[in-house]
Structures are given as C-alpha cells and as structure tokens.
Write an enzyme that holds these catalytic residues in place. Structure first.
Site, PDB file in Angstrom:
ATOM      1  N   LYS A  99       0.827  -1.216   0.000  1.00 35.75           N
ATOM      2  CA  LYS A  99       0.000   0.000   0.000  1.00 35.75           C
ATOM      3  C   LYS A  99       0.857   1.262   0.000  1.00 35.75           C
ATOM      4  CE  LYS A  99      -4.019  -2.026   1.073  1.00 35.75           C
ATOM      5  NZ  LYS A  99      -5.396  -1.857   0.725  1.00 35.75           N
ATOM      6  N   GLY A 397     -14.051 -16.812   2.270  1.00 38.67           N
ATOM      7  CA  GLY A 397     -15.365 -16.341   1.822  1.00 38.67           C
ATOM      8  C   GLY A 397     -15.630 -16.546   0.351  1.00 38.67           C
ATOM      9  N   HIS A 658      -2.288 -15.031  -3.464  1.00 35.53           N
ATOM     10  CA  HIS A 658      -1.881 -14.092  -4.511  1.00 35.53           C
ATOM     11  C   HIS A 658      -0.923 -14.735  -5.503  1.00 35.53           C
ATOM     12  CE1 HIS A 658      -3.124 -11.726  -1.002  1.00 35.53           C
ATOM     13  NE2 HIS A 658      -3.756 -11.029  -1.921  1.00 35.53           N
TER      14      HIS A 658
HETATM   15  N1  GLN Z   1     -14.573 -12.309   2.342  1.00 32.87           N
HETATM   16  C1  GLN Z   1     -13.780 -11.664   1.348  1.00 32.87           C
HETATM   17  C2  GLN Z   1     -13.403 -12.652   0.274  1.00 32.87           C
HETATM   18  O1  GLN Z   1     -13.236 -13.803   0.605  1.00 32.87           O
HETATM   19  C3  GLN Z   1     -12.521 -11.073   1.959  1.00 32.87           C
HETATM   20  C4  GLN Z   1     -11.686 -10.366   0.928  1.00 32.87           C
HETATM   21  C5  GLN Z   1     -10.553  -9.549   1.494  1.00 32.87           C
HETATM   22  O2  GLN Z   1     -10.243  -9.622   2.640  1.00 32.87           O
HETATM   23  N2  GLN Z   1      -9.899  -8.758   0.692  1.00 32.87           N
HETATM   24  O3  GLN Z   1     -13.233 -12.300  -0.891  1.00 32.87           O
END
Ligand code: GLN
Ligand code: ZN
Length: 716
Positions: A99, A397, A658
């Site tokens: 960032k 998620g 990533h």
């Molecule tokens: N719950 C979100 C996902 O799984 C969290 C994303 C994030 O923290 N950037 O995409």
C-alpha cells in the site's frame, strides 16, 4: 495569483490505460499501439491542465507504476524492453506490491536485499521514461523511494541515500525543470533521518532553480529545515496538513521561494469550500511573497470526470467534484481571489438525512460497545456447540468468480435476466460449492460470495445513504481499477442484505456456514466519505446496520459470522499522534457490530501480517477468531501475538492466494509448526490467507486438499 496542478489520473475517462496495457498483454495491441495510445492519454491530460491552470508537469505517465519507474531510473532494474518491464509487474518474477501511504493505491516494492551492492546510475534512455521526456518531468524523490523500499538495514540507509542523490544531480543537468515528489517527508521521521535528508539534498543546491519539491498527504513536522532545502518552489498540503498553515502563519516563508499551496482536496470528491480556501489564502498571502494555488495531493485518487454520470442523483452530483472538476476549482479560487469577490457559501442543504439513525447513534451508551459475555466463557459455549476438531479448516469467503458468474451478474444488473432466474443461478452455484466443501472435508463452510462484485460495493448498493457511480473508476494498482462508493447521507439498512444466500447455503449442509460481512472501517476506507459529520458517527451508523444483519442471521440459525476488516491497518493515519483517535472509533465500530448473541462465534479477517505496531488495538476488538496472512511471513508473525499473551483464536493463512502456485503440504505444515511455538494448539485454525475469487477452480481444489492434509498432519 497563479495556479498549478499535478498527478492527474493516468487511467483515461474510459479506462483507456487499462484497455491499452491489458490489450498489449493479450496480444490485441502491438507495442506501437500501446506507446501511441499512452502518449495520447498524456497529451489529453496536458490539455486538461492547460485549460484550467498556469503550470503543470508534462511528464507524468508510466507504463505501470511510478515507484517501479524510479527503481529503473536509478538503475536498480534494467529491463531491456517493454516485455521485460512487465515481467517485473506481473507473473512469476513480479515484484511484491504494497500500500502507498494510507491510500488504497499499491506500488511495486523494490527489495534491496536482492540488490546488495547495487550501483546507482541514471538510466534515462529507458523506454519507460520516454514519457517523462517532456520539458518538465515528474519523479519520485530519492528519500521517498528508499524509505518505501524494503530490505535496507538501518545502518545501510545512509550510504544508499547519499549514493542515490547523484543520480538526481545528473537528472537535473538534463532538464531545466523537474518536479520531485517527496511524500515521505510527512511521515514521522527521526532526527537522524532529517539530518540525512539535509545532507543529501545539499548536494542538489547547484540546481535549486530547477527544482519543484512537492509534498502531500499531511504536514511536515520539520518545516524550518524543509524550507531550507534547495528548491525554487515547494508544495505543501494545507488540507490534511493543518500544521503547515499554522507554522507559516507564525513563522513566515522564505522570500525567494514560491509556495505551491495545496488547497483543493484530491483524496475526496466533495466540492471545495471556496470561501474557506480564500480565507486560508489570505492568511498565507500576508506571509508569503509568491503563492500558487494547487491541489493538495496527486489527483489520481479521484475518478477522471463527472461527465457521463447520468444516474447519480442530481442533488448529490451538485456536491461533487472529480479530477477534472477539481482543476476547474483551482482556477476558480484564483479567479475569486484575484477579483476580490467571494462566492456564496455552498448550500449546506443536507441530502440523505435519516433522523432515526442519527438519534440511535447519539444515544449509544458504553454498554453498546461491550459484549456481556467474556471470551473464555464464549469459548466454552462454542466448543460445546460446534465440536470442531483440532486445527479446524475454513476459507475466507469468496470462491473463483468465473466468466460465467460475472456475466450472469452483469446481465442481471442490466435487466437482461429476471430476479428469479438470477437468484436460481446463484443458488445453483451455492449448491455446487456446498457439495465441493463436503467432498473436500472442510470444517466451516462459506457460501462463496457469487452475488458480490466487490466486498465494499456490494454493501454500498444495499445500504441507504451510500451511492455508487457508473464510471467513477480509480486505479488500485497497475491496471486494476475499482469504483469507490460515495457515502453521502445517513446510513441505514432497508432490508437484509446477505441473509437469503447464507441461509440457503446453511439449509444444504449440517456443517456450519459462516455469515459474511464487510466491516465498517473497510467500507469507509474504500469509499469517499462525507465530511459534514464526524467519521466516527459514519462508522457507528454502518456498525448498527451490520449488527441488524447479524441479528437476522441469528434468528435464522446462522451461528458463525465473519466480519472482514481488510483495511483496518491501512486506514490508520500517517502520523502516530493521530492513531489513538482513529483506533478508538475503529475498534468501537467493530465491537458495536458484533455485540449480539454470545453464542455466535465471531470471526474477523485481515489480509496481512504487519501487526507489530497495532496488535494492542487488534486485541481490543472482541472477536473469537482472526484469520491473517501467514504464508509470506512464514508463520513468524505469531511472535506479535505471543508478546501480548493473545488469548483469541488465530486462523493461519498458510496458502498465499496471490501466487498462482499450489502450496505443497510440507510448506504449509512448516508454517503451522513455526507458529505453534507458544500459542496453545487449541487456538489455531488453518485457512487460505484471503478470498479465492481471483483463483481458478483447478488450483483451488488442489490447494484446499493440501490445506486439509496440512491440518491432518498437524493433528498428528
Ligand atoms: N470475504 C472476502 C473474500 O473472501 C474477503 C476479501 C478480502 O479480505 N480482501 O473475498
Ligand atoms: Zn483478505
């Protein structure tokens, strides 16, 4: 009074930058098309400047990222061609991203531990700098570049900095005018660092008449020294840098220098309060011989223009100003100042007011922020209820968002498919995912977030008081863009936002399904926020809406809820002295949100591991489980938790999502073992380090199998 502007978005009104660069990657554009397209963007930006302001740099464009360009400029990297350049941006050997200050822009970070003994030398012939061959290029300054790089030992910094300055000397011999940006000057710096800056910059004193030295994002704490640095003009932020104005009104300003006064906010979309700006100008004018009016930070934090935003409510649109409109405001302030007339105050007519929610926030009491049941008691209840194994496995998620998912969502938005049909489609995706999670043998399930474009935009669309734009795109990194929502009014929840999908998913399995929400701080951090009420009130308004959502979950049999706070660290102010105020409302908004039935197990998720300075604040958030990044930091992060005797559960993000490689079991087990040193094993979960939405299904399945194997190994 003259005017100045810089940092106009490189994106282009119709995201031309993204299309050109990605088109080149996908072989849809030749190198020549890419270069000439980027040149056109640059020319158009220069025309925009010329229409409204007297002076601006004419060499600001990049092929991808300015920090990478700086590394190339001084010879840390020497890509031979554009393909090599993009190798550094993406793909297997890409640089890490991080960032940029407290913004949501990410830059490519140079790791000096991989360039020990580097010999800095000016590398101007490089193609990436062709764009900077205007008469007045803009570059990141030597201090900011090194301060924001990594892998530099403390005792090495001085030598590197003093070695780097000659590159800028040479650069200054080639141009008559250079804008040097040094935003790192506003950080909390040590006396040694300030002395070092003075020593380094003194080597540039022969070029004083060529240097425009710009700072932004906050005030400079060492202005007396700063104002002695060799520069004919210096830029200061008079919006977020409140102390800058105080200093100059007390101590004056060097007679021979020009002050570039940052008066127009480039980090938020609200129209300038011109009478207020003129007041500031008057105050400055009595102390400064030569003032130029400017933006207070680079304009790329804003969308390009309001033109074309046809669906925005007119009332709201009247209050807004994007990058192009900000340029016009700079012009307008000068005009009013020169003509000695003052425009009427902006109408303060409020829009989107909700008295009921305002009162709810006003009446919040201390108890609203404190869960009545203590952590240990809750733990006993949850253990009893969920009977989870040691090292339970879960995900964060989202699951892969395929082309088909995105196409269906878009068709629904455009009205091409009906509500019912769309809902059925989402349900069918949830069905498949529940089946997969059963097959894999995960312990706590998710519904996959197929209905969400973006973790903030989705909530913005479902909450009252937040608007979304059609084309208000800004760059978050490289060519990746997003549309920050605009929080303009009081926030409330007209109806449940996520309940249907979560409850549907739960109906398909006996395993617990996590309710999935984005926290107030992250919604605020990734939106443009109203400034007519304190940000803490905005946070509590959002907190109350999220709390209602959790209460609805509870009524419908959902007993685990995750509140994502991806931006909790990022939103922290630049100066440490401003931290207590920020963390107070940030922590409270979280605790307000989750102050529901103690039987509900509360998770939070943060995508990073830089906790050393904020761990005490994190621990004030009364969650039961936190999932964090643990892969790149190899499990060592756990020391932060050890140091404060952390009692909450920790989800180890052992898979770095990533990276496109599937993590081997041995590697993940190793991370787990390292983390296990002091924290009781009962307190660990095993999970990926973020959502899986950018991954594909094949690698996801394979990696999750390994992840579950990891948990089994650790149990042994
Ligand atoms: N719950 C979100 C996902 O799984 C969290 C994303 C994030 O923290 N950037 O995409
Ligand atoms: Zn994350």
């Amino acid at each position: 009074m003259k005017t100045y502007a810089y940092g106009f978005p490189r994106l282009g009104k119709n995201r031309e930058f993204k299309k050109l660069v990605e088109g080149f990657w996908g072989n849809d554009h030749t190198k020549e098309e890419l270069v000439s397209g980027l040149e056109t963007i640059q020319e158009e930006n220069i025309k925009r400047y010329e229409l409204q302001v007297d002076t601006s740099p004419d060499g600001e464009l990049t092929f991808y990222d300015q920090m990478l360009d700086t590394a190339i400029l001084c010879g840390v990297f020497s890509p031979e061609n554009i393909e090599d350049y993009y190798e550094l941006c993406r793909g297997k050997s890409a640089l890490e991203m991080t960032k940029w200050f407290n913004t949501n822009y990410h830059y490519l970070i140079t790791d000096f531990s991989e360039h020990a003994g580097v010999n800095f030398k000016l590398n101007l012939e490089h193609f990436a700098l062709n764009f900077k061959k205007g008469a007045f290029p803009s570059v990141i300054g030597p201090f900011t570049f090194l301060k924001l790089s990594k892998g530099i030992a403390k005792e090495e910094f001085k030598k590197l900095f003093l070695d780097l300055v000659p590159v800028y000397q040479e650069l200054l011999t080639k141009f008559n005018n250079v804008q040097i940006e040094e935003p790192a000057f506003v950080l909390d710096l040590t006396a040694e660092e300030i002395a070092l800056i003075k020593e380094g910059y003194s080597k540039l004193s022969d070029y004083e008449s060529k240097i425009t030295l710009i700072t932004y994002y906050d005030s400079i704490d060492w202005l007396e020294d700063f104002l002695q640095l060799p520069a004919k003009a210096v830029g200061l932020d008079f919006l977020r840098g409140k102390a800058n104005l105080e200093y100059i009104s007390h101590n004056g300003f060097p007679e021979e220098k020009t002050l570039i006064a940052g008066l127009v906010d480039a980090r938020n979309v609200w129209k300038n309060n011109i009478p207020q700006s003129i007041d500031k100008l008057r105050c400055l004018n009595s102390k400064v011989a030569d003032i130029v009016i400017s933006n207070a930070a680079p304009l790329f934090h804003l969308p390009v223009s309001l033109v074309g935003e046809e669906f925005l409510n007119q009332n709201l649109k009247n209050k807004l100003s994007f990058a192009e409109e900000k340029l016009a405001e700079i012009n307008l302030i000068a005009k009013y100042f020169n003509e000695k007339t003052i425009p009427a105050e902006l109408s303060s007519e409020s829009y989107g007011e909700n008295i009921d929610i305002k009162n709810k926030v006003k009446n919040l009491k201390a108890a609203d922020f404190i869960k009545p049941t203590a952590l240990a008691e809750r733990r006993a209840m949850h253990d009893e209820n969920f009977k989870l194994p040691l090292f339970p496995t879960t995900t964060i998620g989202s699951f892969p968002q395929t082309k088909e998912v995105r196409k269906n969502r878009l068709n629904f938005k455009k009205g091409k498919i009906l509500d019912l049909e769309y809902k059925q489609y989402i349900c069918s995706e949830i069905d498949k995912l529940i089946e997969l999670q059963e097959e894999l043998g995960l312990d706590v399930f998710v519904h996959g977030e197929f209905e969400r474009t973006d973790m903030v935009e989705f909530f913005a669309q479902n909450l009252e008081g937040i608007g979304t734009t059609d084309a208000g795109w800004i760059i978050s990194y490289g060519t990746r863009t997003y549309r920050p929502p605009i929080i303009f009014g009081d926030i409330s929840r007209p109806k449940p936002m996520t309940l249907d999908e979560i409850v549907y998913a739960q109906s398909k399995t006996k395993k617990p399904v996590k309710g999935m929400l984005t926290g107030a701080v992250t919604i605020i951090a990734w939106s443009f926020v109203r400034q007519d009420i304190p940000v803490s009130d905005v946070a509590y308004q959002i907190g109350l809406s999220l709390k209602e959502e959790i209460e609805d979950y509870e009524k419908n049999g959902i007993s685990i809820v995750q509140v994502d706070e991806a931006a909790f660290r990022e939103k922290a102010p630049i100066k440490k002295r401003d931290w207590p105020e920020y963390f107070e409302w940030a922590v409270k908004s979280f605790n307000l949100t989750i102050n529901t039935d103690s039987k509900t197990q509360i998770h939070t998720h943060m995508c990073y591991s830089e906790f050393s300075e904020i761990i005490e604040y994190i621990n004030q958030m009364d969650f039961d489980v936190i999932s964090i990044e643990a892969s790149r930091s190899k499990g060592d992060i756990i020391t932060f938790f050890e140091n404060i005797d952390f009692k909450r559960q920790v989800g180890l993000g052992v898979w770095d999502i990533h990276s496109p490689t599937v993590p081997p079991v041995a590697k993940m087990v190793d991370i787990g073992r390292r983390a296990l040193k002091k924290i009781p094993k009962e307190n660990f979960w095993i999970n990926p380090d973020c959502g899986l939405k950018t991954r594909n299904w094949d690698e996801t399945k394979e990696a999750l199998l390994n992840l579950i194997e990891t948990s089994k190994e650790l149990r042994k």
